[in-house]
Scaffold this motif. Structure first.
Motif, short mmCIF file in Angstrom:
data_model
loop_
_atom_site.label_atom_id
_atom_site.label_comp_id
_atom_site.label_asym_id
_atom_site.label_seq_id
_atom_site.Cartn_x
_atom_site.Cartn_y
_atom_site.Cartn_z
N LEU A 58 -19.69 4.02 -1.94
CA LEU A 58 -18.30 4.69 -2.52
C LEU A 58 -17.70 3.42 -3.24
O LEU A 58 -16.82 3.50 -4.00
N SER A 59 -17.85 2.25 -2.55
CA SER A 59 -17.26 1.13 -3.36
C SER A 59 -18.45 0.31 -4.15
O SER A 59 -19.36 -0.32 -3.61
N ASN A 60 -18.04 0.50 -5.47
CA ASN A 60 -18.99 0.00 -6.55
C ASN A 60 -18.26 -0.61 -7.62
O ASN A 60 -17.17 -0.52 -7.70
N PRO A 61 -19.01 -1.16 -8.73
CA PRO A 61 -18.28 -2.09 -9.68
C PRO A 61 -17.22 -1.10 -10.32
O PRO A 61 -16.12 -1.33 -10.83
N VAL A 62 -17.42 0.28 -10.32
CA VAL A 62 -16.74 1.21 -11.19
C VAL A 62 -15.41 1.71 -10.32
O VAL A 62 -14.13 1.71 -10.84
N THR A 63 -15.58 1.59 -9.15
CA THR A 63 -14.48 2.13 -8.08
C THR A 63 -13.75 1.33 -7.39
O THR A 63 -12.70 1.50 -6.74
N ILE A 64 -14.18 0.04 -7.47
CA ILE A 64 -13.61 -0.90 -6.62
C ILE A 64 -12.18 -1.44 -6.99
O ILE A 64 -11.41 -1.80 -6.08
N GLY A 65 -12.14 -1.31 -8.41
CA GLY A 65 -10.75 -1.73 -9.05
C GLY A 65 -9.81 -0.77 -8.34
O GLY A 65 -8.67 -1.12 -7.70
N PRO A 66 -9.77 0.57 -8.68
CA PRO A 66 -8.93 1.45 -8.10
C PRO A 66 -8.92 1.56 -6.76
O PRO A 66 -7.54 1.86 -6.17
N MET A 67 -9.93 1.40 -6.03
CA MET A 67 -9.78 1.55 -4.59
C MET A 67 -8.83 0.47 -3.84
O MET A 67 -7.98 0.82 -3.21
N TYR A 68 -9.10 -0.74 -4.33
CA TYR A 68 -8.38 -1.80 -3.56
C TYR A 68 -6.97 -1.76 -4.13
O TYR A 68 -5.88 -2.46 -3.34
N TYR A 69 -6.82 -1.68 -5.56
CA TYR A 69 -5.48 -1.59 -5.96
C TYR A 69 -4.62 -0.72 -5.42
O TYR A 69 -3.30 -0.77 -4.90
N GLY A 70 -5.13 0.56 -5.35
CA GLY A 70 -4.52 1.86 -4.54
C GLY A 70 -4.24 1.14 -3.06
O GLY A 70 -3.02 1.49 -2.55
N ALA A 71 -5.09 0.75 -2.37
CA ALA A 71 -4.82 0.37 -1.03
C ALA A 71 -3.80 -0.79 -1.10
O ALA A 71 -2.87 -0.61 0.04
N TYR A 72 -3.81 -1.68 -1.92
CA TYR A 72 -2.61 -2.62 -1.94
C TYR A 72 -1.17 -2.17 -2.02
O TYR A 72 -0.30 -2.49 -1.46
N ARG A 73 -1.11 -1.30 -3.21
CA ARG A 73 0.14 -0.71 -3.39
C ARG A 73 0.60 0.28 -2.09
O ARG A 73 1.69 0.43 -1.73
N LEU A 74 -0.21 0.69 -1.53
CA LEU A 74 -0.02 1.49 -0.39
C LEU A 74 0.65 0.67 0.82
O LEU A 74 1.40 0.78 1.63
N GLY A 75 -0.22 -0.58 0.71
CA GLY A 75 0.22 -1.47 1.98
C GLY A 75 1.79 -1.95 1.57
O GLY A 75 2.42 -2.12 2.67
N LEU A 76 1.77 -2.09 0.63
CA LEU A 76 3.27 -2.69 0.10
C LEU A 76 4.36 -1.74 0.31
O LEU A 76 5.47 -2.07 0.72
N LEU A 77 3.97 -0.37 -0.01
CA LEU A 77 4.94 0.67 0.24
C LEU A 77 5.06 0.74 1.85
O LEU A 77 6.34 0.95 2.31
N LEU A 78 4.10 0.63 2.77
CA LEU A 78 4.50 0.83 4.18
C LEU A 78 5.18 -0.55 4.73
O LEU A 78 5.83 -0.39 5.51
N LEU A 79 4.71 -1.41 4.15
CA LEU A 79 5.55 -2.77 4.58
C LEU A 79 7.11 -3.02 3.87
O LEU A 79 7.70 -3.89 4.44
N GLY A 80 7.35 -2.29 2.91
CA GLY A 80 8.41 -2.46 2.32
C GLY A 80 8.58 -3.66 1.45
O GLY A 80 9.64 -4.34 1.35
N ARG A 81 7.70 -4.17 0.92
CA ARG A 81 7.41 -5.68 0.15
C ARG A 81 7.53 -5.02 -1.19
O ARG A 81 6.62 -4.08 -1.76
N PRO A 82 7.88 -6.10 -2.21
CA PRO A 82 7.66 -5.78 -3.78
C PRO A 82 6.26 -6.42 -4.00
O PRO A 82 5.81 -7.19 -3.32
N PRO A 83 5.72 -6.08 -5.22
CA PRO A 83 4.62 -6.72 -5.64
C PRO A 83 4.68 -7.85 -5.74
O PRO A 83 5.63 -8.52 -5.94
#
Length: 207
Positions: free
Chosen positions: A119-144
């Motif tokens: 599921l983690s491959n060169p096509v999906t790795i960017g959207p997967m991890y960027y979406g996870a990063y943005r979700l983590g920022l949202l939960l922590l209340g931090r800005p990018p």
């Protein structure tokens, strides 16, 4: 005497002492046909000998004889799917190797875990991890990172902290949610298709 001779004539001959009765081989029980999910998995999964030769499984060759590592029953496949999804959301190289090692440790289907980890491959790795990063920022209340004015003063180690912590948190949350959703969906599809196939066989026998 003639009557005695007649009785001896009609008597059954005795078998020799070392005679052993000839045993006809028992008919082998017919194996039940594979259900639709198992037939599909046998088509798409890598072959066992191919999996055994993977470099990250060589230290575990003595354990690869465990039938649980290759079984295709429903619970084993569900467990392996969870392992593969969790490994895919680890934001470091080697997700496939991690999935194989975890599958051996948890005694679930190794080929299924390896396949799902892709599921983690060169096509999906960017959207997967960027979406996870943005979700983590949202939960922590931090800005990018790019919008934080404090980063220029804190230096690069603070940047790594501001990136890695929300990324790991987001990956953990997404892996949990997607694993639960995939487990529920796969279990529903498996049970539904198996029941439909059993009903079709019962209807065919009644005809």
């Amino acid at each position: 005497d003639q009557q005695g001779d007649g009785d001896n004539h009609h008597a059954r001959p005795r078998p020799p002492r070392n005679h052993q009765p000839i045993r006809t081989p028992a008919a082998r029980p017919r194996r039940a046909p594979l259900s639709m999910p198992r037939r599909y998995l046998k088509r798409v999964l890598p072959q066992r000998h191919t999996v055994r030769e993977q470099w990250f499984l060589r230290p575990f060759r003595a354990l690869l004889h465990d039938p649980a590592l290759w079984a295709l029953h429903r619970r084993n496949v569900l467990r392996a799917t969870t392992v593969g999804i969790v490994a895919a959301f680890v934001p470091f190289p080697g997700q496939t190797a991690l999935a194989g090692v975890l599958a051996v440790y948890f005694r679930c289907n190794v080929p299924v875990a390896l396949l799902v980890s892709m599921l983690s491959n060169p096509v999906t790795i960017g959207p997967m991890y960027y979406g996870a990063y943005r979700l983590g920022l949202l939960l922590l209340g931090r800005p990018p990172v790019g919008d934080s004015p404090e980063l220029e003063l804190d230096g690069i180690w603070s940047q790594w902290d501001d990136i890695l912590v929300p990324l790991l948190l987001g990956c953990a949350i997404m892996a949990t949610l997607i694993a639960l959703a995939a487990r529920w969906l796969l279990n529903w599809l498996w049970v539904t298709s198996t029941r439909r196939e059993m009903n079709q066989r019962a209807a065919a026998r009644r005809r």
